[in-house]
Enzyme design. Sequence first.
Site, PDB file in Angstrom:
ATOM      1  N   ARG A 159       4.164  23.515 -45.386  1.00  0.00           N
ATOM      2  CA  ARG A 159       3.459  24.179 -46.481  1.00  0.00           C
ATOM      3  C   ARG A 159       2.379  23.278 -47.064  1.00  0.00           C
ATOM      4  O   ARG A 159       1.282  23.737 -47.406  1.00  0.00           O
ATOM      5  CB  ARG A 159       4.447  24.615 -47.564  1.00  0.00           C
ATOM      6  CG  ARG A 159       3.819  25.524 -48.616  1.00  0.00           C
ATOM      7  CD  ARG A 159       4.852  26.105 -49.552  1.00  0.00           C
ATOM      8  NE  ARG A 159       5.506  25.074 -50.360  1.00  0.00           N
ATOM      9  CZ  ARG A 159       6.448  25.331 -51.266  1.00  0.00           C
ATOM     10  NH1 ARG A 159       6.868  26.582 -51.449  1.00  0.00           N
ATOM     11  NH2 ARG A 159       6.992  24.353 -51.974  1.00  0.00           N
ATOM     12  N   LYS A 177      -0.504  25.363 -52.984  1.00  0.00           N
ATOM     13  CA  LYS A 177       0.168  24.589 -54.030  1.00  0.00           C
ATOM     14  C   LYS A 177      -0.785  23.472 -54.462  1.00  0.00           C
ATOM     15  O   LYS A 177      -0.656  22.317 -54.046  1.00  0.00           O
ATOM     16  CB  LYS A 177       1.493  24.042 -53.516  1.00  0.00           C
ATOM     17  CG  LYS A 177       2.523  23.779 -54.606  1.00  0.00           C
ATOM     18  CD  LYS A 177       3.888  23.572 -53.998  1.00  0.00           C
ATOM     19  CE  LYS A 177       4.925  23.158 -55.028  1.00  0.00           C
ATOM     20  NZ  LYS A 177       5.202  24.161 -56.040  1.00  0.00           N
ATOM     21  N   GLU A 208       5.839  36.160 -60.227  1.00  0.00           N
ATOM     22  CA  GLU A 208       6.858  35.120 -60.276  1.00  0.00           C
ATOM     23  C   GLU A 208       6.882  34.544 -61.676  1.00  0.00           C
ATOM     24  O   GLU A 208       6.128  34.982 -62.544  1.00  0.00           O
ATOM     25  CB  GLU A 208       6.531  34.026 -59.246  1.00  0.00           C
ATOM     26  CG  GLU A 208       5.147  33.415 -59.426  1.00  0.00           C
ATOM     27  CD  GLU A 208       4.737  32.511 -58.272  1.00  0.00           C
ATOM     28  OE1 GLU A 208       5.601  32.107 -57.481  1.00  0.00           O
ATOM     29  OE2 GLU A 208       3.538  32.209 -58.164  1.00  0.00           O
TER      30      GLU A 208
END
Length: 285
Positions: free
Chosen positions: A52, A151, A184
């Site tokens: 990721r 991220k 989220e």
Amino acid sequence: MSRQIYINGQFFDSENAKISVYDHGLLYGDGVFEGMRIYGGKVFRLKEHLVRLEESGRAIGLPFPISMEQLAEDVNATVKKNAIEDGYIRLVVTRGSGPLGLDPFKCSDPQVIIIADSITLYPESFYENGLELVTASTIRNHPAALSPRIKSLNYLNNILAKMEGLKAGCVEALMLNHKGEVAECTGDNLFIVKNGRLSTPPVEAGILQGITRDAVLELAREAGIETSECPMTRHDIYVADECFLTGSAAEVIPAVKLDGRDIGDGNVGPITKKLNEAFRKLVRQ
């Protein structure tokens, strides 16, 4: 004893771990990171985290100065160096230093930083009794502006929503996407249980595809629990039987109230308890 911080292949005492004030990670949030849990001296799902991280870097055109194989070795070395059995890793890759201005192509020497330390995200009582959520007016970043799947070091969107939650007396806040659908929370993915079925918003809803989220989905399927990744609104949470959040730092934590409304009977539900127990076993394998 001072924590030993890894920066570009060297270890420094925490008070002497420094990077340039001209680093674009500091000046513009230009960089990526991963947060990982350590259990029994081992990093949980390190490979998945590094995949990721690499994808986040590729998405913003950030070349890493070392290979993923070397980075994995360095993460493990940092854990060992700090003698941490149970804790947390923050792995950061910045664009590096450069002149003032947005141009990333004028930057050099990307910084690789690895911090190994302890972390306590929520009080233990919330894991036992559940936490309360409030819906933030700050929506999740529009995926066409900045993909939530990256991220990045720019977490201001999440921080503004977190502030709303804290001011409302809640340690977590629910974030909606640009369509008004559930995305989220400020730092965690969200699950609900309705009639024995486990559901969570899909990646397309504008969420980070959490490593813990994926682990819980796997555990649920192994336990014979029906799962789905589908769009949902706050109504689905209001009428759910159970709700819980997942994240590397948060692990699995129940939520029992949203916007002043009890979720289910207002207590931690049986499926939440079952998956939490299964997750705690998984990380110790």
